[in-house]
Motif scaffolding. Structure first.
Motif, PDB file in Angstrom:
ATOM      1  N   ARG A  12       5.010   7.289   9.086  1.00  0.00           N
ATOM      2  CA  ARG A  12       6.391   7.399   9.583  1.00  0.00           C
ATOM      3  C   ARG A  12       7.026   6.025   9.802  1.00  0.00           C
ATOM      4  O   ARG A  12       7.669   5.746  10.834  1.00  0.00           O
ATOM      5  CB  ARG A  12       6.443   8.226  10.870  1.00  0.00           C
ATOM      6  N   MET A  13       6.839   5.158   8.827  1.00  0.00           N
ATOM      7  CA  MET A  13       7.409   3.815   8.908  1.00  0.00           C
ATOM      8  C   MET A  13       8.921   3.863   8.682  1.00  0.00           C
ATOM      9  O   MET A  13       9.433   4.722   7.966  1.00  0.00           O
ATOM     10  CB  MET A  13       6.753   2.894   7.877  1.00  0.00           C
ATOM     11  N   ARG A  14       9.580   2.901   9.271  1.00  0.00           N
ATOM     12  CA  ARG A  14      11.022   2.755   9.128  1.00  0.00           C
ATOM     13  C   ARG A  14      11.349   1.318   8.732  1.00  0.00           C
ATOM     14  O   ARG A  14      10.491   0.439   8.819  1.00  0.00           O
ATOM     15  CB  ARG A  14      11.726   3.100  10.458  1.00  0.00           C
ATOM     16  N   ALA A  15      12.587   1.100   8.311  1.00  0.00           N
ATOM     17  CA  ALA A  15      13.025  -0.245   7.949  1.00  0.00           C
ATOM     18  C   ALA A  15      12.731  -1.203   9.099  1.00  0.00           C
ATOM     19  O   ALA A  15      13.006  -0.897  10.261  1.00  0.00           O
ATOM     20  CB  ALA A  15      14.516  -0.241   7.615  1.00  0.00           C
ATOM     21  N   GLY A  16      12.118  -2.335   8.743  1.00  0.00           N
ATOM     22  CA  GLY A  16      11.746  -3.325   9.749  1.00  0.00           C
ATOM     23  C   GLY A  16      10.279  -3.308  10.106  1.00  0.00           C
ATOM     24  O   GLY A  16       9.756  -4.291  10.651  1.00  0.00           O
ATOM     25  N   ASP A  17       9.585  -2.191   9.804  1.00  0.00           N
ATOM     26  CA  ASP A  17       8.143  -2.126  10.057  1.00  0.00           C
ATOM     27  C   ASP A  17       7.407  -3.021   9.068  1.00  0.00           C
ATOM     28  O   ASP A  17       7.840  -3.218   7.923  1.00  0.00           O
ATOM     29  CB  ASP A  17       7.639  -0.687   9.921  1.00  0.00           C
ATOM     30  N   ARG A  18       6.274  -3.529   9.497  1.00  0.00           N
ATOM     31  CA  ARG A  18       5.497  -4.432   8.651  1.00  0.00           C
ATOM     32  C   ARG A  18       4.240  -3.737   8.101  1.00  0.00           C
ATOM     33  O   ARG A  18       3.678  -2.860   8.745  1.00  0.00           O
ATOM     34  CB  ARG A  18       5.093  -5.685   9.431  1.00  0.00           C
ATOM     35  N   LEU A  19       3.854  -4.158   6.916  1.00  0.00           N
ATOM     36  CA  LEU A  19       2.662  -3.637   6.274  1.00  0.00           C
ATOM     37  C   LEU A  19       2.014  -4.746   5.467  1.00  0.00           C
ATOM     38  O   LEU A  19       2.633  -5.784   5.204  1.00  0.00           O
ATOM     39  CB  LEU A  19       2.987  -2.446   5.373  1.00  0.00           C
ATOM     40  N   LEU A  20       0.777  -4.533   5.086  1.00  0.00           N
ATOM     41  CA  LEU A  20       0.030  -5.518   4.319  1.00  0.00           C
ATOM     42  C   LEU A  20      -0.268  -4.933   2.945  1.00  0.00           C
ATOM     43  O   LEU A  20      -0.770  -3.811   2.842  1.00  0.00           O
ATOM     44  CB  LEU A  20      -1.273  -5.865   5.035  1.00  0.00           C
ATOM     45  N   CYS A  21       0.055  -5.686   1.893  1.00  0.00           N
ATOM     46  CA  CYS A  21      -0.209  -5.231   0.530  1.00  0.00           C
ATOM     47  C   CYS A  21      -1.129  -6.222  -0.163  1.00  0.00           C
ATOM     48  O   CYS A  21      -1.171  -7.399   0.181  1.00  0.00           O
ATOM     49  CB  CYS A  21       1.094  -5.089  -0.256  1.00  0.00           C
ATOM     50  N   CYS A  22      -1.867  -5.731  -1.146  1.00  0.00           N
ATOM     51  CA  CYS A  22      -2.837  -6.556  -1.863  1.00  0.00           C
ATOM     52  C   CYS A  22      -2.722  -6.299  -3.357  1.00  0.00           C
ATOM     53  O   CYS A  22      -2.521  -5.163  -3.782  1.00  0.00           O
ATOM     54  CB  CYS A  22      -4.251  -6.238  -1.378  1.00  0.00           C
ATOM     55  N   ASP A  23      -2.841  -7.348  -4.154  1.00  0.00           N
ATOM     56  CA  ASP A  23      -2.711  -7.204  -5.605  1.00  0.00           C
ATOM     57  C   ASP A  23      -4.041  -7.010  -6.328  1.00  0.00           C
ATOM     58  O   ASP A  23      -4.092  -6.990  -7.562  1.00  0.00           O
ATOM     59  CB  ASP A  23      -1.987  -8.417  -6.196  1.00  0.00           C
ATOM     60  N   SER A  24      -5.137  -6.861  -5.579  1.00  0.00           N
ATOM     61  CA  SER A  24      -6.487  -6.694  -6.136  1.00  0.00           C
ATOM     62  C   SER A  24      -6.963  -7.916  -6.923  1.00  0.00           C
ATOM     63  O   SER A  24      -7.946  -7.846  -7.649  1.00  0.00           O
ATOM     64  CB  SER A  24      -6.575  -5.449  -7.039  1.00  0.00           C
ATOM     65  N   LYS A  25      -6.262  -9.033  -6.781  1.00  0.00           N
ATOM     66  CA  LYS A  25      -6.647 -10.247  -7.501  1.00  0.00           C
ATOM     67  C   LYS A  25      -6.868 -11.419  -6.548  1.00  0.00           C
ATOM     68  O   LYS A  25      -6.866 -12.575  -6.960  1.00  0.00           O
ATOM     69  CB  LYS A  25      -5.587 -10.610  -8.533  1.00  0.00           C
ATOM     70  N   GLY A  26      -6.997 -11.099  -5.270  1.00  0.00           N
ATOM     71  CA  GLY A  26      -7.284 -12.148  -4.310  1.00  0.00           C
ATOM     72  C   GLY A  26      -6.131 -12.588  -3.438  1.00  0.00           C
ATOM     73  O   GLY A  26      -6.260 -13.552  -2.684  1.00  0.00           O
TER      74      GLY A  26
END
Length: 249
Positions: A31-45
């Motif tokens: 239930r994230m909304r604009a302004g919430d933070r998340l961590l993403c990874c590209d699987s390449k380090g």
């Protein structure tokens, strides 16, 4: 912080886009909304600290706040070849093995394997297994998603041995002590650990594995279950090389 894997084609200079099932997770589960933070990874380090800007049915648009090196990947590569086991035991190995740092999984069948999968069923299982590995990689803050191979037979697995610097064949009837073998293994070596089904390996399979270049090892005087042995091996190896608080060999 919630973690998601994204393809490198979905990452720009200062933005990234999350697509697929993860959008449902972002919108309806977290239930994230604009302004919430998340961590993403590209699987390449590389990890990306991002701020959610908008969410639609098909994608989530994010602004990149910071770029960081992934910290969740072991410095050594250990692949796990595990025979199919009954019930959900193999999926347990897959999930927990991912958490412990396995680089990839090679499911196989051998003489005493009870579980049999035809082509169509094996394909569906592989999709499910890869999804389990992805979810476990996200939960454990991995820097990449372990690859789950298609189920192979014993002969096909033997042909893979030459691609590794060291193949450790877990044999309940005896072999060299694990610690002794690791003392002879360089930290940069690519390793494969091979674990049999509930009924264990036959002596013929053990001889074939050694002939193909494997080192027969034992894990002490106790007989471990098929789903316990690969996790114990991974833990011992990563501890021995300083990945779990141990002193590097």
């Amino acid at each position: 912080m919630q973690r998601y894997f994204v393809d490198s084609t979905q990452i720009g200079p200062d933005w990234l886009t999350v697509r697929g099932d993860d959008v449902h997770h972002i919108k309806n589960v977290m239930r994230m909304r604009a302004g919430d933070r998340l961590l993403c990874c590209d699987s390449k380090g590389t990890d990306y600290l991002a701020e959610l800007e908008s969410v639609s049915e098909g994608e989530a648009q994010c602004r990149i706040l910071e770029t960081l090196p992934s910290r969740g990947e072991p410095r050594i590569r250990v692949d796990v070849a595990a025979s199919l086991t009954k019930g959900d035991k193999w999926e347990w190995v897959l999930q927990k093995g991912t958490e412990l740092g396995a680089a990839s999984f090679l499911p196989f069948t051998s003489a005493r394997t009870v579980v049999k999968l035809d082509g169509k069923k094996a394909s569906k299982k592989k999709e499910r297994w890869q999804r389990i590995a992805k979810e476990a990689a996200e939960q454990s803050q991995r820097g990449q998603i372990p690859r789950v191979e298609t189920v192979m037979d014993w002969r096909s697995l033997l042909e893979r041995f030459h691609a590794y610097d060291r193949v450790l064949f877990a044999y309940e009837k005896g072999g060299r002590p694990l610690g002794e073998v690791l003392q002879e293994t360089a930290a940069g070596d690519a390793m494969l650990v091979v674990i049999g089904p509930e009924g264990g390996f036959t002596e013929t399979e053990k001889n074939e594995a050694v002939a193909a270049g494997a080192v027969s090892i034992h894990l002490g005087p106790r007989i471990l279950r098929a789903e316990t042995a690969p996790l114990a091996l991974l833990s011992c190896i990563h501890y021995s090389y300083g990945e779990m608080g141990g002193e590097p060999l």
